[in-house]
Design an enzyme around this catalytic site. Sequence first.
Site, PDB file in Angstrom:
ATOM      1  N   CYS A  81      -0.036   4.178   2.542  1.00 27.96           N
ATOM      2  CA  CYS A  81      -0.349   3.408   3.845  1.00 27.96           C
ATOM      3  C   CYS A  81       1.228   3.639   4.083  1.00 27.96           C
ATOM      4  O   CYS A  81       1.194   5.061   5.642  1.00 27.96           O
ATOM      5  CB  CYS A  81      -0.646   2.328   4.625  1.00 27.96           C
ATOM      6  SG  CYS A  81      -1.776   1.956   3.295  1.00 27.96           S
ATOM      7  N   ASP A  82       2.614   3.631   3.179  1.00 21.08           N
ATOM      8  CA  ASP A  82       3.954   3.494   3.793  1.00 21.08           C
ATOM      9  C   ASP A  82       4.292   4.320   2.816  1.00 21.08           C
ATOM     10  O   ASP A  82       5.631   4.261   2.829  1.00 21.08           O
ATOM     11  CB  ASP A  82       4.108   1.608   3.470  1.00 21.08           C
ATOM     12  CG  ASP A  82       3.260   1.019   4.611  1.00 21.08           C
ATOM     13  OD1 ASP A  82       2.750   1.492   5.075  1.00 21.08           O
ATOM     14  OD2 ASP A  82       2.795  -0.610   4.218  1.00 21.08           O
ATOM     15  N   CYS A 132       1.331  -1.435   0.018  1.00 27.62           N
ATOM     16  CA  CYS A 132      -0.085   0.153   0.081  1.00 27.62           C
ATOM     17  C   CYS A 132       1.299   1.395   0.285  1.00 27.62           C
ATOM     18  O   CYS A 132       1.108   1.986   0.671  1.00 27.62           O
ATOM     19  CB  CYS A 132      -0.381  -0.017   1.433  1.00 27.62           C
ATOM     20  SG  CYS A 132      -1.655   1.670   1.619  1.00 27.62           S
TER      21      CYS A 132
END
Length: 308
Positions: free
Chosen positions: A138-139, A135
């Site tokens: 997200c990261d 992701c």
Amino acid sequence: MAESKTYPLVIIGAGPAGLAASIYASRCGVKHIIIGELLGGLIAETHLIDNYPGIEDVTGFEFSQKLTHHAQKYGVEILPVKVNNIKKSGGEFELEIKGKENLKSLAILIATGTKRRKLNISGEVEFLGKGVSYCATCDGFFYKNKTVAVIGGSDSAAGAAVYLSEICEKVFLIYRKEKLRAEKYWVNLIEKNPKIEVVYSTNVSEIVGAEKLQKVNLDRPYNDADFINLDGLFIEAGSDPKLDFARDLGLKTDEGGYVKINSDASTSVTGVWAAGDITNGSDKFRQVITACAEGAIAARSISNYLKR
Ligand SMILES: Cc1cc2nc3c(=O)[nH]c(=O)nc-3n(C[C@H](O)[C@H](O)[C@H](O)COP(=O)(O)OP(=O)(O)OC[C@H]3O[C@@H](n4cnc5c(N)ncnc54)[C@H](O)[C@@H]3O)c2cc1C
């Protein structure tokens, strides 16, 4: 033992398909509950959406929140938990829910979407969270001014590469084919972006590191080396349907395991409908707009079924 509560309809999945179905079901007066682990669905993990008509330049998170609030406006209860199993007995369904009491329903809408596909290569499990991610939204933040790679050639892969180029110093996009399969829109952005370098016709054969990821080995040389040194690797290798919990229903699926639906989103099992990425519908064009449309169609059909 207390008798399980019975709902006319249970919607499994709180993504665009499930939430759109809920809005339409509420407006048709169909009492229901939503059971969905991730509120707003997969789109919550997306950087930017700019192809849903009427809503420009919205982040995936904001969009998923708007969808959730819209469904909740009509008073629906959403349980953010996992359905482990469903059994059909007579004209009813019994749902086994993680950490909660079982529920019963007369109709079921399956809108559980897909899960990210693994590459199943050496180092993928070992370095998950230590350089390997599924992701970018997200990261990506953890790789500010670093060098990363994205594996894949789809819209999702291209979108992830463009997003990461806004944070990272350098982004390799590694794809096994000669040409990206992403929309022209994404291909144009990538071609114009000096931070993104596309590595065509190449597979990553191994993910290598010590405490954390250091490099990926390639199955053919690129710039005279058979590896690329990296700080982060984002895998966007496609998706598979999330249907394990419904195996006892014996739903008909296509060759990829996606639920076969009719034009009213009904399935091969009476009382079960499916909508969104989990289906073979909408010409397998798995997007928010098609997920919402299938959800709306399913809700209307379920409402008619319950009236009968
Ligand atoms: C990186 C990326 C970028 C994207 N960008 C775009 C874009 O710009 N525009 C666009 O239109 N589409 C985009 N998509 C596609 C879009 O996200 C999907 O088409 C859409 O989310 C499908 O909606 P859905 O409701 O069918 O499934 P999902 O959004 O996957 O929702 C599934 C729901 O079911 C729940 N669930 C699954 N299994 C269970 C279970 N056993 N028990 C309980 N709940 C369960 C999940 O937690 C979730 O709530 C993108 C996808 C990705 C991965």
